[in-house]
Design a protein around this motif. Structure first.
Motif, PDB file in Angstrom:
ATOM      1  N   LYS A 289       0.834  -1.202   0.000  1.00  0.00           N
ATOM      2  CA  LYS A 289       0.000   0.000   0.000  1.00  0.00           C
ATOM      3  C   LYS A 289       0.869   1.252   0.000  1.00  0.00           C
ATOM      4  O   LYS A 289       1.918   1.275   0.643  1.00  0.00           O
ATOM      5  CB  LYS A 289      -0.891   0.035   1.252  1.00  0.00           C
ATOM      6  CG  LYS A 289      -1.985  -1.032   1.271  1.00  0.00           C
ATOM      7  CD  LYS A 289      -2.758  -0.983   2.562  1.00  0.00           C
ATOM      8  CE  LYS A 289      -3.638  -2.220   2.729  1.00  0.00           C
ATOM      9  NZ  LYS A 289      -4.767  -2.276   1.784  1.00  0.00           N
ATOM     10  N   GLU A 324      -4.336  -3.513   7.461  1.00  0.00           N
ATOM     11  CA  GLU A 324      -5.616  -2.873   7.112  1.00  0.00           C
ATOM     12  C   GLU A 324      -6.393  -2.480   8.365  1.00  0.00           C
ATOM     13  O   GLU A 324      -7.620  -2.589   8.425  1.00  0.00           O
ATOM     14  CB  GLU A 324      -6.433  -3.780   6.179  1.00  0.00           C
ATOM     15  CG  GLU A 324      -5.631  -4.147   4.935  1.00  0.00           C
ATOM     16  CD  GLU A 324      -6.432  -4.816   3.834  1.00  0.00           C
ATOM     17  OE1 GLU A 324      -7.436  -5.462   4.158  1.00  0.00           O
ATOM     18  OE2 GLU A 324      -6.039  -4.671   2.648  1.00  0.00           O
ATOM     19  N   GLY A 352      -8.345   8.800   5.143  1.00  0.00           N
ATOM     20  CA  GLY A 352      -9.201   9.182   4.024  1.00  0.00           C
ATOM     21  C   GLY A 352     -10.150  10.269   4.488  1.00  0.00           C
ATOM     22  O   GLY A 352      -9.732  11.226   5.147  1.00  0.00           O
ATOM     23  N   TYR A 374     -12.348   1.384   3.945  1.00  0.00           N
ATOM     24  CA  TYR A 374     -11.356   2.284   3.364  1.00  0.00           C
ATOM     25  C   TYR A 374      -9.949   1.693   3.428  1.00  0.00           C
ATOM     26  O   TYR A 374      -9.163   1.804   2.483  1.00  0.00           O
ATOM     27  CB  TYR A 374     -11.397   3.634   4.098  1.00  0.00           C
ATOM     28  CG  TYR A 374     -10.325   4.592   3.638  1.00  0.00           C
ATOM     29  CD1 TYR A 374     -10.474   5.273   2.421  1.00  0.00           C
ATOM     30  CD2 TYR A 374      -9.162   4.796   4.374  1.00  0.00           C
ATOM     31  CE1 TYR A 374      -9.486   6.134   1.969  1.00  0.00           C
ATOM     32  CE2 TYR A 374      -8.178   5.649   3.924  1.00  0.00           C
ATOM     33  CZ  TYR A 374      -8.345   6.321   2.726  1.00  0.00           C
ATOM     34  OH  TYR A 374      -7.359   7.158   2.283  1.00  0.00           O
ATOM     35  N   LYS A 376      -8.906  -1.146   3.084  1.00  0.00           N
ATOM     36  CA  LYS A 376      -8.621  -2.217   2.124  1.00  0.00           C
ATOM     37  C   LYS A 376      -8.055  -1.675   0.806  1.00  0.00           C
ATOM     38  O   LYS A 376      -7.578  -2.421  -0.035  1.00  0.00           O
ATOM     39  CB  LYS A 376      -9.886  -3.036   1.847  1.00  0.00           C
ATOM     40  CG  LYS A 376     -10.376  -3.760   3.103  1.00  0.00           C
ATOM     41  CD  LYS A 376     -11.349  -4.885   2.782  1.00  0.00           C
ATOM     42  CE  LYS A 376     -11.940  -5.459   4.079  1.00  0.00           C
ATOM     43  NZ  LYS A 376     -10.905  -5.911   5.044  1.00  0.00           N
ATOM     44  N   ARG A 377      -8.119  -0.342   0.629  1.00  0.00           N
ATOM     45  CA  ARG A 377      -7.604   0.253  -0.616  1.00  0.00           C
ATOM     46  C   ARG A 377      -6.084   0.128  -0.749  1.00  0.00           C
ATOM     47  O   ARG A 377      -5.390  -0.062   0.241  1.00  0.00           O
ATOM     48  CB  ARG A 377      -7.952   1.741  -0.652  1.00  0.00           C
ATOM     49  CG  ARG A 377      -9.428   1.993  -0.685  1.00  0.00           C
ATOM     50  CD  ARG A 377      -9.647   3.450  -1.002  1.00  0.00           C
ATOM     51  NE  ARG A 377     -11.043   3.803  -0.822  1.00  0.00           N
ATOM     52  CZ  ARG A 377     -11.543   4.993  -1.133  1.00  0.00           C
ATOM     53  NH1 ARG A 377     -10.750   5.927  -1.625  1.00  0.00           N
ATOM     54  NH2 ARG A 377     -12.810   5.258  -0.957  1.00  0.00           N
ATOM     55  N   ASP A 378      -5.620   0.322  -1.982  1.00  0.00           N
ATOM     56  CA  ASP A 378      -4.170   0.331  -2.231  1.00  0.00           C
ATOM     57  C   ASP A 378      -3.528   1.638  -1.776  1.00  0.00           C
ATOM     58  O   ASP A 378      -2.358   1.672  -1.423  1.00  0.00           O
ATOM     59  CB  ASP A 378      -3.888   0.198  -3.735  1.00  0.00           C
ATOM     60  CG  ASP A 378      -4.091  -1.218  -4.227  1.00  0.00           C
ATOM     61  OD1 ASP A 378      -4.247  -2.116  -3.375  1.00  0.00           O
ATOM     62  OD2 ASP A 378      -4.093  -1.417  -5.447  1.00  0.00           O
ATOM     63  N   ASP A 379      -4.303   2.709  -1.842  1.00  0.00           N
ATOM     64  CA  ASP A 379      -3.757   4.039  -1.530  1.00  0.00           C
ATOM     65  C   ASP A 379      -4.433   4.580  -0.290  1.00  0.00           C
ATOM     66  O   ASP A 379      -5.622   4.892  -0.312  1.00  0.00           O
ATOM     67  CB  ASP A 379      -3.977   4.991  -2.705  1.00  0.00           C
ATOM     68  CG  ASP A 379      -2.997   4.699  -3.812  1.00  0.00           C
ATOM     69  OD1 ASP A 379      -3.109   3.622  -4.419  1.00  0.00           O
ATOM     70  OD2 ASP A 379      -2.103   5.527  -4.035  1.00  0.00           O
ATOM     71  N   ILE A 380      -3.666   4.708   0.764  1.00  0.00           N
ATOM     72  CA  ILE A 380      -4.206   5.150   2.050  1.00  0.00           C
ATOM     73  C   ILE A 380      -3.703   6.557   2.337  1.00  0.00           C
ATOM     74  O   ILE A 380      -2.526   6.869   2.141  1.00  0.00           O
ATOM     75  CB  ILE A 380      -3.736   4.200   3.175  1.00  0.00           C
ATOM     76  CG1 ILE A 380      -4.192   2.769   2.887  1.00  0.00           C
ATOM     77  CG2 ILE A 380      -4.224   4.687   4.542  1.00  0.00           C
ATOM     78  CD1 ILE A 380      -5.682   2.559   2.893  1.00  0.00           C
TER      79      ILE A 380
END
Lengths: 413, 413
Positions: A289, A324, A352, A374, A376-380
């Motif tokens: 991430k 995560e 986020g 949120y 779980k996204r690649d971009d935190i």
């Protein structure tokens, strides 16, 4: 070079155009790696200006010393880069190697050793024998081609999982000028300084002193704002070359970094610096991430950056992102440990758009479910508002995964 | 509490004697953990003096604020510690909790809230409801027993894999006095300050100001010289209680930390501080090896300690140790990144007795085989001689393993 490509690798790569006045060759010297290129020569036409920034390590590599010395001349004709061995902490032998390489490259390119630049990346402390590759330089310079930038990016990789390239074409005066850049990471990435190897070239006619001013200013919010593991390499090198070839097509000669005609060029250069710096983060060893850390409301911009780096370098924050887990308590910890002015009871924290904490305690409206989704996204994106001033800074890092440990517990052997 | 005990756990535990004037009780309050004790009350006879050192975090927990305030009184009658929730970054609610707990503990022990000390360890940012455990305090104080120190150490564990205890009996004047200590780690361990929770008690009659001087001096080369992950907790608390009960048996009353009669006591106290600090390191999250980092020949002792911490906190050095790789190049890197005065060409590096680098390059006599054998040990010693001065420091850390990432990517959920 890893077998598995980072999940954060770019979905597509730009087609890299030629830069007038730059030719490139790569070779398999077999310095450490087998069946891949590990040597890069970049040849510049006469009149090429150069600027550079380097590691702030007190124990820099021999090539860093060599480049620093040559930088004062402001002129470059050839760049030699090898991967697999950093020629760092190699004592007198290391200086002999850079000296021999400098002479061999100068002979090959028909210039003085003062117009040669070099960089080495890989293992520290192993003597690097110039004889392993210096005999290849004459042939490489002779056969160098204009449009092999991606090959150049591949030859300088170590634990990188993908080559890093970026390009832009903008107007300087009424004339198109192009900027190409390559970079490699992927561990020992930390400010302050360039934090890895990156080489950028343009055909814009910009004098060395102006070029240096542009680069020095450009690195602060880009390469000097990324960190993978807080470890600063002995070898970090970022060089910017300007061949000036676009002058023949009518581009104005620039002697001052404040020249208003540079507006587009500056924006494009800074974008390339940021693009390459983020590619380095996204290929951080074991990264799954990307994490953008923004601090607002700090006492000053400098204080904000220190707090942001304290968050970005915290193993506990980074492992939480890997897991995560929106563990904002660890962000509080990292704000507190930075030593910078902060008031616990004014602190707010977002992951986020989800505000998790406000005025020094858990946000009563915070939704664990939304935040978990949120994470779980690649971009935190993490934001901390300190609530005491107007200082602001953004830095980028990646998560800390078991793969980081596996890669680094097993690199040298 | 982890299922697997650290391979670096002590092979045997000392039998913990009673400390005259101290009684202990533990309970299962179910604050977060189930089927284990998570609440500790330590009751002190009237006349007990107290000293303390705390986290330097700018965002300390509510109990740290509470203790700091009460410390000025110099008197203690009861200590309340819970595990599972740190009561940190809990705003006004957090202060209400410490206030309620203070009152309940004071009522139970028959003292003023100013003589109560508290500590909390566990998750940050979750409100801690004092009603979950304050009703238990009266019964605990009533039933408290003298010889359950190991039970006390168990009740304060979080991700610790073993309870940490230490004891010593020495002469003060002609009289035996005893010092007992307990501690818990195991992540967020970093200087500066106590870096975790530790509670030490003695029956020696030492006044609060002298006790504070002893403690403040004792932590520098012990608790303030250990680091697991460079992350400083919001909650670090080290308290030292002196009941003075040995005075009845003829021990001299000590009012000055410089009193010559303290010689044995000081040595024993410092040994316990170091013993507990190293137990914390040896139970560092995921630790498989203890690493002692000594820096000699630095410009000053302060500079030596900064360089030592730069080495001890480097993820690349720590993963190399985990991988049993004597990667001294990363030690060079860490010396360089510390920013402290150093001369690359005078640097020497040892792993154990194996000198790997000397005068800024690889030692020609270095044996890869012997060093590799050395790296398989549980206890690794790294020394860097900077070669420019007489400054010296030693710090301790552990390796960085995949288990650290697993534990911390998965702690809160």
């Amino acid at each position: 070079m890893s077998e598995t490509i980072s999940p954060l690798a770019p979905k597509k790569y730009p087609k890299m155009p030629a830069i007038e006045g730059v030719r490139i060759a790569t070779a398999e010297a077999g310095i450490k790696y087998k069946n891949r290129t590990d040597l890069l020569a970049m040849v510049f036409d006469e009149g090429t200006a150069v600027a550079g920034v380097f590691t702030r390590s007190k124990c820099p590599s021999a090539p860093v010393d060599f480049c620093r010395e040559n930088l004062s001349g402001g002129k470059a004709r050839v760049l030699v880069v090898n991967s697999g061995n950093a020629n760092a902490f190699t004592g007198k032998k290391g200086r002999e190697t850079t000296s021999m390489t400098g002479k061999a490259a100068a002979a090959a390119a028909g210039c003085t050793p003062g117009e040669v630049f070099q960089a080495s990346t890989g293992v520290i402390g192993e003597p690097l024998d110039a004889n392993r590759f210096s005999h290849l330089l004459a042939g490489m310079v002779k056969d160098a081609k204009a449009e092999v930038w991606t090959e150049a990016a591949k030859a300088i990789m170590t634990t990188d999982t993908y080559p890093k390239v970026a390009t832009a074409t903008v107007k300087l005066g009424d004339v198109d000028v192009t900027i190409n850049g390559i970079a490699k990471g992927a561990g020992m990435i930390a400010p302050d300084m360039a934090t890895m190897l990156s080489f950028i070239a343009t055909d814009a006619p910009i004098e060395a002193s102006a070029l240096q001013a542009l680069l020095s200013k450009g690195v602060a919010p880009t390469f000097n704002s990324v960190t993978v593991d807080s470890d600063t390499s002995t070898s970090d090198t970022l060089l910017l070359f300007a061949t000036g070839a676009a002058a023949k097509r009518g581009a104005p000669k620039i002697t001052d970094a404040k020249d208003a005609r540079l507006a587009q060029f500056k924006r494009a250069l800074n974008k390339i610096l940021k693009n390459l710096a983020l590619q380095v983060v996204r290929d951080g060893e074991g990264a799954r991430k990307q994490v953008e850390v923004t601090v607002t409301g700090a006492k000053s911009a400098r204080s904000a950056k220190r707090i942001a780096l304290s968050i970005a370098n915290s193993p506990l924050v980074k492992t939480a992102v890997a897991g995560e887990d929106a563990n904002w308590g660890r962000v509080v910890m990292a704000v507190g440990k930075s030593g910078e002015p902060a008031d616990r009871d004014r602190l707010s924290i977002w992951f986020g758009d989800n505000r998790l904490a406000v005025d020094g305690e858990r946000d009563p409206n915070y939704s664990e479910q939304e935040t978990s989704a949120y994470m779980k996204r690649d971009d935190i994106s993490i934001r901390a508002d300190i609530g005491i001033g107007r200082g602001k800074a953004t830095v980028w890092t990646c998560d800390l995964t078991k793969e980081y440990v596996a890669i680094n517990g097993d690199y040298r052997s």
